[in-house]
Structure formats: C-alpha cells, structure tokens
Scaffold this motif. Structure first.
Motif, PDB file in Angstrom:
ATOM      1  N   LEU A 142     -57.757  43.542  35.291  1.00 23.11           N
ATOM      2  CA  LEU A 142     -56.340  43.882  35.267  1.00 23.11           C
ATOM      3  C   LEU A 142     -55.686  43.201  34.070  1.00 23.11           C
ATOM      4  CD1 LEU A 142     -57.069  42.938  38.542  1.00 23.11           C
ATOM      5  CD2 LEU A 142     -55.092  44.440  38.803  1.00 23.11           C
ATOM      6  N   ARG A 143     -55.157  44.010  33.150  1.00 24.07           N
ATOM      7  CA  ARG A 143     -54.452  43.461  31.990  1.00 24.07           C
ATOM      8  C   ARG A 143     -52.955  43.545  32.248  1.00 24.07           C
ATOM      9  NH1 ARG A 143     -54.427  46.373  26.270  1.00 24.07           N
ATOM     10  NH2 ARG A 143     -52.513  47.204  27.152  1.00 24.07           N
ATOM     11  N   PHE A 144     -52.284  42.411  32.049  1.00 25.85           N
ATOM     12  CA  PHE A 144     -50.855  42.320  32.344  1.00 25.85           C
ATOM     13  C   PHE A 144     -50.047  42.138  31.059  1.00 25.85           C
ATOM     14  CE2 PHE A 144     -53.035  40.942  36.180  1.00 25.85           C
ATOM     15  CZ  PHE A 144     -52.324  41.582  37.185  1.00 25.85           C
ATOM     16  N   VAL A 178     -61.820  49.666  36.963  1.00 23.45           N
ATOM     17  CA  VAL A 178     -62.622  49.423  38.152  1.00 23.45           C
ATOM     18  C   VAL A 178     -64.010  50.005  37.942  1.00 23.45           C
ATOM     19  CG1 VAL A 178     -62.821  49.736  40.642  1.00 23.45           C
ATOM     20  CG2 VAL A 178     -60.549  49.583  39.586  1.00 23.45           C
ATOM     21  N   THR A 179     -65.045  49.183  38.113  1.00 23.02           N
ATOM     22  CA  THR A 179     -66.401  49.720  37.993  1.00 23.02           C
ATOM     23  C   THR A 179     -66.759  50.511  39.248  1.00 23.02           C
ATOM     24  OG1 THR A 179     -67.449  47.754  38.937  1.00 23.02           O
ATOM     25  CG2 THR A 179     -67.082  47.762  36.560  1.00 23.02           C
ATOM     26  N   ARG A 180     -67.744  51.387  39.113  1.00 20.01           N
ATOM     27  CA  ARG A 180     -68.155  52.242  40.235  1.00 20.01           C
ATOM     28  C   ARG A 180     -69.681  52.276  40.326  1.00 20.01           C
ATOM     29  NH1 ARG A 180     -63.598  53.224  43.354  1.00 20.01           N
ATOM     30  NH2 ARG A 180     -61.800  53.509  41.946  1.00 20.01           N
ATOM     31  N   TRP A 181     -70.297  51.101  40.359  1.00 17.25           N
ATOM     32  CA  TRP A 181     -71.756  51.033  40.365  1.00 17.25           C
ATOM     33  C   TRP A 181     -72.371  51.612  41.642  1.00 17.25           C
ATOM     34  CZ3 TRP A 181     -74.266  50.331  36.040  1.00 17.25           C
ATOM     35  CH2 TRP A 181     -73.665  49.629  35.002  1.00 17.25           C
ATOM     36  N   GLN A 182     -71.661  51.547  42.750  1.00 14.50           N
ATOM     37  CA  GLN A 182     -72.215  52.098  43.988  1.00 14.50           C
ATOM     38  C   GLN A 182     -72.469  53.600  43.884  1.00 14.50           C
ATOM     39  OE1 GLN A 182     -70.188  50.219  47.707  1.00 14.50           O
ATOM     40  NE2 GLN A 182     -68.716  50.041  46.012  1.00 14.50           N
ATOM     41  N   ASP A 183     -71.684  54.265  43.056  1.00 14.45           N
ATOM     42  CA  ASP A 183     -71.793  55.715  42.926  1.00 14.45           C
ATOM     43  C   ASP A 183     -72.549  56.132  41.669  1.00 14.45           C
ATOM     44  OD1 ASP A 183     -70.256  56.246  45.285  1.00 14.45           O
ATOM     45  OD2 ASP A 183     -68.464  55.685  44.159  1.00 14.45           O
ATOM     46  N   GLU A 217     -55.605  53.105  41.229  1.00 16.66           N
ATOM     47  CA  GLU A 217     -54.218  52.715  41.485  1.00 16.66           C
ATOM     48  C   GLU A 217     -54.087  52.013  42.831  1.00 16.66           C
ATOM     49  OE1 GLU A 217     -49.724  54.707  41.599  1.00 16.66           O
ATOM     50  OE2 GLU A 217     -51.510  55.987  41.663  1.00 16.66           O
ATOM     51  N   ARG A 218     -54.736  52.538  43.856  1.00 20.45           N
ATOM     52  CA  ARG A 218     -54.649  51.920  45.178  1.00 20.45           C
ATOM     53  C   ARG A 218     -55.290  50.539  45.177  1.00 20.45           C
ATOM     54  NH1 ARG A 218     -57.021  54.362  50.927  1.00 20.45           N
ATOM     55  NH2 ARG A 218     -56.124  52.712  52.266  1.00 20.45           N
ATOM     56  N   ILE A 219     -56.422  50.397  44.494  1.00 10.13           N
ATOM     57  CA  ILE A 219     -57.068  49.091  44.382  1.00 10.13           C
ATOM     58  C   ILE A 219     -56.156  48.119  43.647  1.00 10.13           C
ATOM     59  CG2 ILE A 219     -58.963  47.853  43.259  1.00 10.13           C
ATOM     60  CD1 ILE A 219     -60.743  50.256  43.928  1.00 10.13           C
ATOM     61  N   GLN A 277     -67.444  48.074  49.890  1.00  9.61           N
ATOM     62  CA  GLN A 277     -67.790  49.232  50.726  1.00  9.61           C
ATOM     63  C   GLN A 277     -66.551  49.936  51.248  1.00  9.61           C
ATOM     64  OE1 GLN A 277     -70.204  47.021  53.475  1.00  9.61           O
ATOM     65  NE2 GLN A 277     -72.122  47.507  52.436  1.00  9.61           N
ATOM     66  N   GLN A 278     -65.553  49.169  51.668  1.00 10.42           N
ATOM     67  CA  GLN A 278     -64.370  49.775  52.273  1.00 10.42           C
ATOM     68  C   GLN A 278     -63.392  50.333  51.244  1.00 10.42           C
ATOM     69  OE1 GLN A 278     -62.685  47.620  55.730  1.00 10.42           O
ATOM     70  NE2 GLN A 278     -64.490  46.299  55.622  1.00 10.42           N
ATOM     71  N   THR A 279     -63.438  49.834  50.015  1.00  8.28           N
ATOM     72  CA  THR A 279     -62.559  50.365  48.965  1.00  8.28           C
ATOM     73  C   THR A 279     -63.293  51.335  48.048  1.00  8.28           C
ATOM     74  OG1 THR A 279     -63.041  48.498  47.481  1.00  8.28           O
ATOM     75  CG2 THR A 279     -61.169  48.245  48.988  1.00  8.28           C
ATOM     76  N   ARG A 280     -64.492  51.681  48.406  1.00 12.68           N
ATOM     77  CA  ARG A 280     -65.355  52.481  47.531  1.00 12.68           C
ATOM     78  C   ARG A 280     -64.699  53.773  47.067  1.00 12.68           C
ATOM     79  NH1 ARG A 280     -71.638  53.998  48.982  1.00 12.68           N
ATOM     80  NH2 ARG A 280     -72.118  55.246  47.114  1.00 12.68           N
ATOM     81  N   HIS A 281     -63.978  54.433  47.951  1.00 11.08           N
ATOM     82  CA  HIS A 281     -63.379  55.722  47.606  1.00 11.08           C
ATOM     83  C   HIS A 281     -61.887  55.614  47.339  1.00 11.08           C
ATOM     84  CE1 HIS A 281     -67.227  57.473  48.507  1.00 11.08           C
ATOM     85  NE2 HIS A 281     -67.198  57.010  49.738  1.00 11.08           N
ATOM     86  N   TRP A 282     -61.385  54.388  47.195  1.00 10.76           N
ATOM     87  CA  TRP A 282     -59.992  54.216  46.807  1.00 10.76           C
ATOM     88  C   TRP A 282     -59.825  54.560  45.324  1.00 10.76           C
ATOM     89  CZ3 TRP A 282     -57.384  49.176  48.992  1.00 10.76           C
ATOM     90  CH2 TRP A 282     -57.452  49.193  50.391  1.00 10.76           C
ATOM     91  N   SER A 283     -58.644  55.030  44.989  1.00 12.99           N
ATOM     92  CA  SER A 283     -58.331  55.261  43.579  1.00 12.99           C
ATOM     93  C   SER A 283     -58.131  53.915  42.884  1.00 12.99           C
ATOM     94  CB  SER A 283     -57.049  56.087  43.451  1.00 12.99           C
ATOM     95  OG  SER A 283     -55.934  55.341  43.922  1.00 12.99           O
TER      96      SER A 283
END
Length: 444
Positions: free
Chosen positions: A280-282, A363-368, A337-339, A329-335
């Motif tokens: 996250l860059r602020f 956000v990385t998506r290594w699970q997918d 923005e939601r994360i 696992q629980q945020t895997r399909h979050w956008s």
C-alpha cells in the motif's frame, strides 16, 4: 525431434541453476518455462515509480550462503533489511495493545521476554512430540506449563499463531509441529532495491530457454524422458522437474508412470500454502517514525497484525502486509479495493483519522496462479522433515524433482531452490560441483 542430454522443466532459480551448471559442463540442455518470463516465484513488478518484488523478496541470512555469493558475483545491488524471521524484537517494532494504544518500551520488552521464555520451553515440547502433533497442539501443550494470567497467555498464543501464518502461510492447526524447525537466520538479511528478478536473468544468460511452453505430460522410462508442452514434444536422456508442488499435485501436470515411493509419499505429506503480499503506497507517512514494523495485538489483529515500512529506497511512503493462512483463504476472492479498505480500517484502529486512503494497492494472487497454486511449501500434520529430501530421490536414473520443497535445511526459500538445483546437477554429472560454477562465466 532433437534429443537433449537434459531437459529442465521450469526457469525459476532452481531450474536455471541446474541448467547453467549442466550447460557449462558441455551438456545439451533445454529449459521449458510456462511463463513469459524467467524467475518463477521470483517476480519483480515495476510500476508507479516503485519496484515490487511480489514473489520472493529476501535472502534470509547471507553468511555461508551460495545464493548471496552468486548475487555478489553477478554485481546485483542489495540493501540490508534484517527481519530475523517472525521474532518479537531485534529490530525497532511499534507494538499496539488490544485497545489500540502503543505499548511502552518496558511493556514491549516484557512481552518480548515472554515470547523468548516460551520459545525455550516450546523447543523442548517439539523435541518430545510424537508424530502427528500439530504446531498449534504443541503451542497449547507448552502454554499449559506456564503459570501466567490469561492476558499473557493470549498475547503469546496469538503471536505464535501469527508466526506460523507469516512464516509459512498456514494456520497453526494445519502445520506439523516440526514445520518451523529450520526457522533460524544466520547473518544479515538483504533485499533488492532494483528487483530480485535480475538474478534469474543473469542465471539464464546463454541458455536455451523456451518461454510460454506449458508442460502437461512427463513420461519416463529406462530409455529417458518424453515431455509434452502444447503441440511440442521434447525427448532427453533425463529431466529435472522444478515445478512447485502445487503443480505436481494438480491434475494439469501428469507424470507417467506415477511417482514411486518414497517420492509419492513425501509429496502427499507436503502442501502449498496460502500467502499473499499487499503493498500500500500512501501520499503521506502517518505511522510511527524509526520503526521497521508495526504490530497489533488482540482480536483486532487477527488478520492484519503486522505492517512493514518499505518506504526506502524509493522514498515513497509504503507499507507491506501479508494475507497469510486463514486470512489469505478467506480474502482470496476479495477485490483489491475491499482488501485495501479492510487494511485501512485496521490501521485506523491504531492511528485514527491520521490514516489516509492509499494512492495505490498491489495484491498478489499466488493461490490462483496456475503455475504455482500458492507461494511455497509447508509440512502438513504427520509429515516428516526428511520428506523434503525424499521428494528429490532420483527416479529410474532419469527423473529428478527439485525446488525449494525438496531441501530439508531451509525449505520455502530461494536459497533452498538454488541448493536443490545444484544438487540435481551434481547427481546428473556424478561429481562434486563447486558452487562458484554457478556464477563463473560460461563458454559460449
């Protein structure tokens, strides 16, 4: 169809190391890589004036480490950023209590002392544990030995849960008690201001690397190997397969005949984790000065509990946090923005309205990722440390599995990947190979 001496599946650090050594020894080697780049899980993204190592980031301990020697020999720039695995102190850490207030220096020191005291007792529990005990079970068994109040026990309990998640990307109940046996770091740790991927590029210079060749079948026999990648087929006297175990365990990657014991059993007992990075860059820096990490205790830190200040070397205010284990696992399909919103809310529990929305989020998506299905390996409950080495047992004299999951001493690291690639090359050449042959100039 051209027949090669050795065919290497995967152009990550492991495969590139093996191929480089074999090529330097005069073998005809081809490397088949599914991605459109080399490096595998070493992947650098350059965007918005920043360099993000979204896969591997660190060399964990540069002393007596051939990976660090290779980086130095290639002239690749590094910067010291010692984390020391998931420890309670050793670097400036801003701890925030369950109610959101920062712990005093004395309170933080007392907490760190509790963790160190626990770790000594925990080591004895692990050493005496029977097969099939989880990391979480061992934690609870150790906590019952301590005459502490509920608050002290809870703080250490959650710290150990976060250690399992952040170190290996898995909930402590799913990790074997011995899963963090090799958690020690020797010497400083370093990161790569200009990107870790330069190492992969340098290792593959002069090699025959075929990108975007997705291998789906590996057939082995006494006569050698036949590999299929899309409409292309390749034959060789032998193969080094370096794909992550997430791919080895998938239905999209077939090895025929099936892997024999002890390789198959070891593979069944290891698994791929759930571990994602969030950068996250602020526009401004609102967090504590002169700290390398911020940590939140209590239920509010159940998911988002640790943030690392990675503002340097580019000077853009940036925090790195991890979605690890159950959180991933629980945020895997979050956008994204939601994360981001969830993380900002957690930060406001400490810094209030000083927290501003980030300018950018990655956000990385290594699970997918179909070429990894996770970030790195871990030991499931009931596995054994030797499963790592058993996974690398040569098969029929023609097939070798290699990669971070096949190295016992420090699995789940780039160092392990390089060492396993080196070992595979030594076994093929049937001689010792000095590590310096990895980075010495090759004959063209």
């Amino acid at each position: 169809m051209t027949r090669f001496d050795t065919l290497v599946v995967g152009a990550g650090i492991c495969g590139s190391t093996a191929a480089r050594i074999l090529h330097r020894a005069g073998q005809r080697v081809v490397v088949l890589e599914a991605r459109d780049r080399v490096g595998g899980r070493v992947w650098t993204v350059r965007a918005d004036g920043r360099t993000f190592d979204v896969g591997a980031s660190w060399i964990h301990g540069i002393e007596n480490n051939p990976l660090a020697d290779a980086v130095q020999a290639f002239g690749i720039g590094t910067a010291e950023f010692t984390v020391g695995s998931y420890q309670p102190d050793g670097r400036p850490i801003a701890y925030y209590s369950p109610d959101g207030t920062r712990l005093s220096e004395n309170a933080a020191a007392r907490f760190a002392a509790d963790v160190h005291y626990f770790d000594e007792a925990f080591a004895a529990t692990i050493a005496e544990s029977s097969p099939g005990v989880s990391f979480g079970d061992a934690v609870e068994a150790t906590l019952t030995q301590l005459d502490w109040d509920a608050g002290r026990l809870d703080r250490v309990r959650e710290f150990l849960a976060h250690r399992a998640e952040e170190q290996l990307g898995v909930g402590q109940g799913d990790l074997d008690a011995h899963g963090l046996d090799d958690d020690a770091i020797e010497g400083d740790e370093v990161v790569f201001p200009d990107g870790y991927d330069e190492l992969a590029v340098r290792l593959t210079e002069g090699l025959d690397v075929r990108l975007q060749h997705v291998v789906t079948h590996v057939r082995w026999s006494d006569d050698g190997v036949l590999v299929r990648a899309g409409s292309h087929s390749f034959s060789a006297d032998r193969a080094v397969v370096t794909v992550p175990i997430g791919v080895l365990e998938s239905a999209d990657f077939i090895i025929e005949p099936p892997l024999p014991e002890p390789v198959s059993g070891a593979l069944d007992r290891l698994a791929m984790n759930a571990f994602e990075k969030v950068f996250l860059r602020f526009p401004i820096k609102f967090w504590d000065e002169n700290v390398y990490a911020v940590r939140r205790q209590g239920e509010a830190g159940r998911w988002w509990h640790s943030w690392y200040d990675v503002t340097q070397p580019h000077g853009l205010p940036t925090l790195l946090t991890f979605a690890a284990g159950p959180c991933a696992q629980q945020t895997r399909h979050w956008s994204d923005e939601r994360i981001s919103d969830s993380i900002v809310e957690a930060l406001r529990g400490m810094y209030g309205e000083r927290v501003v929305p980030p300018d950018s989020v990655y956000v990385t998506r290594w699970q997918d990722d179909p070429f990894s299905y996770g970030s790195y390996s871990y030991m499931t409950v009931g596995s054994r440390p030797r499963d790592h080495d058993d996974l690398a047992t040569p098969i029929g004299g023609v097939l070798h599995l290699a990669g971070e999951a096949t190295w016992t001493d420090d699995p789940a690291t780039v160092t392990a990947a390089m060492k396993s690639g080196h070992r595979a090359a030594e076994r093929i050449l049937e001689r010792r190979v000095p590590f310096c042959e990895i980075w010495e100039a090759m004959n063209r």
